[in-house]
Design a protein around this motif. Structure first.
Motif, PDB file in Angstrom:
ATOM      1  N   ALA A  87       0.938  -1.214  -0.066  1.00 18.09           N
ATOM      2  CA  ALA A  87       0.154  -0.034   0.093  1.00 18.09           C
ATOM      3  C   ALA A  87       0.966   1.279  -0.074  1.00 18.09           C
ATOM      4  CB  ALA A  87      -0.915  -0.008   1.176  1.00 18.09           C
ATOM      5  N   ASP A  88       0.570   2.351  -0.847  1.00 13.83           N
ATOM      6  CA  ASP A  88       1.224   3.471  -0.893  1.00 13.83           C
ATOM      7  C   ASP A  88       0.314   4.553  -0.271  1.00 13.83           C
ATOM      8  OD1 ASP A  88      -0.076   4.942  -2.773  1.00 13.83           O
ATOM      9  OD2 ASP A  88       0.635   3.483  -4.352  1.00 13.83           O
ATOM     10  N   GLY A 135      -4.424  -7.420  -8.433  1.00 10.70           N
ATOM     11  CA  GLY A 135      -5.408  -6.338  -8.637  1.00 10.70           C
ATOM     12  C   GLY A 135      -4.814  -5.097  -7.843  1.00 10.70           C
ATOM     13  N   VAL A 136      -5.704  -4.128  -7.807  1.00 14.79           N
ATOM     14  CA  VAL A 136      -5.361  -2.991  -7.023  1.00 14.79           C
ATOM     15  C   VAL A 136      -6.591  -2.380  -6.424  1.00 14.79           C
ATOM     16  CG1 VAL A 136      -5.749  -1.321  -9.300  1.00 14.79           C
ATOM     17  CG2 VAL A 136      -4.220  -0.593  -7.211  1.00 14.79           C
ATOM     18  N   GLU A 137      -6.503  -1.786  -5.336  1.00 18.70           N
ATOM     19  CA  GLU A 137      -7.496  -1.043  -4.575  1.00 18.70           C
ATOM     20  C   GLU A 137      -7.219   0.348  -4.234  1.00 18.70           C
ATOM     21  OE1 GLU A 137      -7.989  -3.251  -1.012  1.00 18.70           O
ATOM     22  OE2 GLU A 137      -9.147  -4.836  -1.973  1.00 18.70           O
ATOM     23  N   GLY A 143      -4.556   7.119  -1.772  1.00 14.43           N
ATOM     24  CA  GLY A 143      -3.434   6.120  -1.800  1.00 14.43           C
ATOM     25  C   GLY A 143      -3.789   4.681  -2.597  1.00 14.43           C
ATOM     26  N   SER A 144      -2.773   3.820  -2.738  1.00 15.01           N
ATOM     27  CA  SER A 144      -3.316   2.778  -3.626  1.00 15.01           C
ATOM     28  C   SER A 144      -2.744   1.439  -2.921  1.00 15.01           C
ATOM     29  CB  SER A 144      -2.810   2.698  -5.326  1.00 15.01           C
ATOM     30  OG  SER A 144      -3.105   3.748  -5.898  1.00 15.01           O
ATOM     31  N   ARG A 145      -3.452   0.244  -3.107  1.00 15.62           N
ATOM     32  CA  ARG A 145      -2.989  -0.910  -2.511  1.00 15.62           C
ATOM     33  C   ARG A 145      -2.903  -1.954  -3.689  1.00 15.62           C
ATOM     34  NH1 ARG A 145      -4.817  -4.646   2.715  1.00 15.62           N
ATOM     35  NH2 ARG A 145      -4.596  -2.348   3.692  1.00 15.62           N
ATOM     36  N   PHE A 146      -1.773  -2.377  -4.154  1.00 11.02           N
ATOM     37  CA  PHE A 146      -1.682  -3.207  -4.789  1.00 11.02           C
ATOM     38  C   PHE A 146      -1.475  -4.718  -4.146  1.00 11.02           C
ATOM     39  CE2 PHE A 146      -0.327   0.527  -7.293  1.00 11.02           C
ATOM     40  CZ  PHE A 146      -0.878   0.255  -8.719  1.00 11.02           C
ATOM     41  N   TYR A 147      -2.234  -5.600  -4.583  1.00 15.70           N
ATOM     42  CA  TYR A 147      -2.117  -6.985  -4.204  1.00 15.70           C
ATOM     43  C   TYR A 147      -1.983  -8.106  -5.030  1.00 15.70           C
ATOM     44  CZ  TYR A 147      -6.875  -7.542  -5.572  1.00 15.70           C
ATOM     45  OH  TYR A 147      -8.265  -7.616  -6.339  1.00 15.70           O
TER      46      TYR A 147
END
Length: 155
Positions: A87-88, A135-137, A143-147
Motif C-alpha cells: 500500500a502506498d 489487483g489494485v484497490e 493512496g493505492s494498494r496493489f495486491y
C-alpha cells in the motif's frame, strides 16, 4: 515440462531480498517502509515472487507520496488463498487509470509513471501461472494498494 515446481515460500525472506535489491532507489526517495513481524507462507516459486515484490515496490515509489510511504502485508483469506499487498501513500488512482494497470504496454499519464505497464502485465502473468490473481484497490486521495494472491500451504 512447462510446469513450475511450487513450494512453500518463506515470504519474509523473499521480501527481505526484494527490499535489499531495491535498497538504493528506496533510500534515494527517503521511503518509509513498514513491514509486519511475520508474513504468512503460501505456495509459489520464489524467484518469480521476488520479482513481483520488486515490481510492487517500484510501483509504490512511482505512485507514492513525497516522500513515499509503503506498507507491506499479508493475510490468509477464507477459501484457501493468501493475499499480499503493498500500500502506498500517494494520490490514488481513478477507476479509469486502474483499468489500464495490468494490461501490457499501457502508459498512464506522460511523465513520472511512464513505462511500467509492462512490469504489471508480467506480474499478472506470473501470479496467474502460480494459481493466484492480482489487483489494485485505490481511491483518489487515499493512496493505492496493489495486491496478489497465492494458494496457501496445505498441510
Amino acid at each position: 515440462s512447462s510446469e513450475v515446481k511450487r513450494t512453500p515460500l518463506n515470504m519474509g525472506m523473499i521480501v527481505g531480498q526484494a527490499l535489499e535489491r531495491m535498497a538504493q532507489p528506496l533510500a534515494e526517495a527517503s521511503t518509509q517502509v513498514s513491514l509486519p513481524d511475520n508474513l504468512p507462507s503460501a505456495m509459489g516459486y520464489a524467484p518469480w515472487i521476488e520479482e513481483v515484490w520488486i515490481n510492487y515496490l517500484s510501483n509504490g515509489l512511482k505512485y507514492g507520496g513525497q516522500p513515499p510511504g509503503l506498507t507491506l502485508g499479508g493475510e490468509t483469506q477464507p477459501g484457501g488463498m493468501v493475499r499480499y499487498w503493498v500500500a502506498d501513500n500517494g494520490e490514488g488512482l481513478s477507476a479509469e487509470q486502474q483499468s489500464h494497470l495490468f494490461i501490457p504496454f499501457t502508459r498512464l499519464q506522460a511523465g513520472r509513471v511512464s513505462g511500467h505497464g509492462l512490469g504489471l502485465s508480467i506480474v499478472r502473468r506470473i501470479v496467474e501461472k502460480l494459481g493466484g490473481e492480482v489487483g489494485v484497490e485505490s481511491q483518489v486521495g487515499q493512496g493505492s494498494r496493489f495486491y496478489f494472491t497465492l494458494p496457501q500451504v496445505m498441510l
